[in-house]
Design a protein around this motif. Structure first.
Motif, mmCIF file in Angstrom:
data_model
loop_
_atom_site.group_PDB
_atom_site.id
_atom_site.type_symbol
_atom_site.label_atom_id
_atom_site.label_comp_id
_atom_site.label_asym_id
_atom_site.label_seq_id
_atom_site.Cartn_x
_atom_site.Cartn_y
_atom_site.Cartn_z
ATOM 1 N N LEU A 68 40.917 -5.584 -7.100
ATOM 2 C CA LEU A 68 40.516 -4.517 -8.008
ATOM 3 C C LEU A 68 39.102 -4.822 -8.479
ATOM 4 C CD1 LEU A 68 41.660 -1.987 -9.613
ATOM 5 C CD2 LEU A 68 42.053 -3.585 -11.496
ATOM 6 N N SER A 69 38.206 -3.821 -8.416
ATOM 7 C CA SER A 69 36.828 -4.043 -8.848
ATOM 8 C C SER A 69 36.366 -2.861 -9.695
ATOM 9 C CB SER A 69 35.909 -4.235 -7.640
ATOM 10 O OG SER A 69 34.593 -4.517 -8.045
ATOM 11 N N ASP A 70 36.129 -3.112 -10.965
ATOM 12 C CA ASP A 70 35.698 -2.099 -11.925
ATOM 13 C C ASP A 70 36.523 -0.824 -11.806
ATOM 14 O OD1 ASP A 70 34.242 -1.203 -14.078
ATOM 15 O OD2 ASP A 70 32.522 -0.533 -12.894
ATOM 16 N N GLY A 71 37.821 -0.993 -11.759
ATOM 17 C CA GLY A 71 38.748 0.131 -11.732
ATOM 18 C C GLY A 71 39.093 0.662 -10.356
ATOM 19 N N HIS A 72 38.437 0.163 -9.314
ATOM 20 C CA HIS A 72 38.692 0.625 -7.951
ATOM 21 C C HIS A 72 39.601 -0.359 -7.223
ATOM 22 C CE1 HIS A 72 35.634 3.800 -8.084
ATOM 23 N NE2 HIS A 72 34.879 2.929 -8.752
#
Length: 252
Positions: free
Chosen positions: A103-107
């Protein structure tokens, strides 16, 4: 020796070398850029829309161009990463939970669910850091500077990040404190261990600078300021002068 040369090699098809090395004068400054590229090797599927790779979650926008410009203007060596931080974050310890982000900044990054950590570490992380260590041995720098960029606001928390530039460091503040002073004296809104603290995340410099007793700092530039050639040229001029002044203070 060429100005730009691959460091290491790869047996994987359609793959870049694990690091890009720019040669320069020994005994001065060594530049590093962990998040220079948004490249994803052809045999790795992250399961995300290609457009996401052009955002800050894919790489540090403008950081590679700024690093190359600084290397050229200062005549100093540099080592740049050649793979997206979504494949593996080169600015993390191998056992860090965010090394291969799910997960990266909500993605959500579906292709990283259950990814083989050891294979990616061996393929990307180990040779990249070996290239940096080789550069440290070859050039014997008096100062190591890591170049990064940051987004003005993370989608995951929505808070504004007001700084134009941040200087990050861990225990060794010999380079960071003069850099912060110089930037603030020149009117720049400068973060002291902001937008995040080098005392919490300083993996590359901890390993390749502090471990050798070499003064170091990370420079984080707000990415909107270096997203085009004009911005890169402007900040290259600013930072080249700051780095030169910091180095001069260190060798007094």
């Amino acid at each position: 020796m060429s100005d730009r040369s691959p460091a290491g090699s790869s047996s994987y098809p359609n793959d870049l070398p694990p690091a890009e090395r720019i040669d320069g004068i020994a005994g001065g400054v060594l530049l590093l850029c962990d998040h220079a590229s948004n490249h994803v090797p052809a045999d790795i599927s992250l399961g995300v829309l290609p457009a996401l790779l052009d955002l800050h979650i894919g790489y540090d926008i403008g950081a590679a161009a700024l690093t190359r410009s600084l290397a050229s203007s200062l005549g100093v060596p540099a080592v740049l990463g050649t793979v997206s931080r979504l494949v593996i974050d080169l600015h993390r310890e191998p056992d860090h939970s965010g090394l291969i982000p799910a997960l990266s900044d909500g993605h959500v990054i579906p292709g990283n669910q259950g990814a083989d950590r050891s294979t990616r570490v061996e393929r990307f992380h180990i040779p990249y850091h070996a290239a940096i260590e080789q550069a440290v041995q070859d050039y014997r720098p008096e100062l190591v500077v890591a170049i990064h960029s940051f987004t003005p606001r993370l989608a995951s928390d929505g808070r504004e990040r007001p700084w134009q530039v941040g200087i990050l460091y861990n225990e060794d503040s010999r380079a960071a404190h003069p850099a912060i002073r110089v930037l603030r004296e020149r009117g720049f809104v400068t973060g002291d261990n902001e937008p995040y603290s080098g005392r919490e995340l300083n993996a590359t410099l901890n390993r390749h600078a502090e471990a050798h007793g070499i003064p170091s700092m990370s420079v984080e530039v707000r990415n909107g300021l270096i997203q085009d050639e004009h911005g890169v040229a402007e900040w290259s001029t600013i930072l080249a002068d700051v780095i030169a002044q910091v180095r001069a203070e260190l060798v007094r």
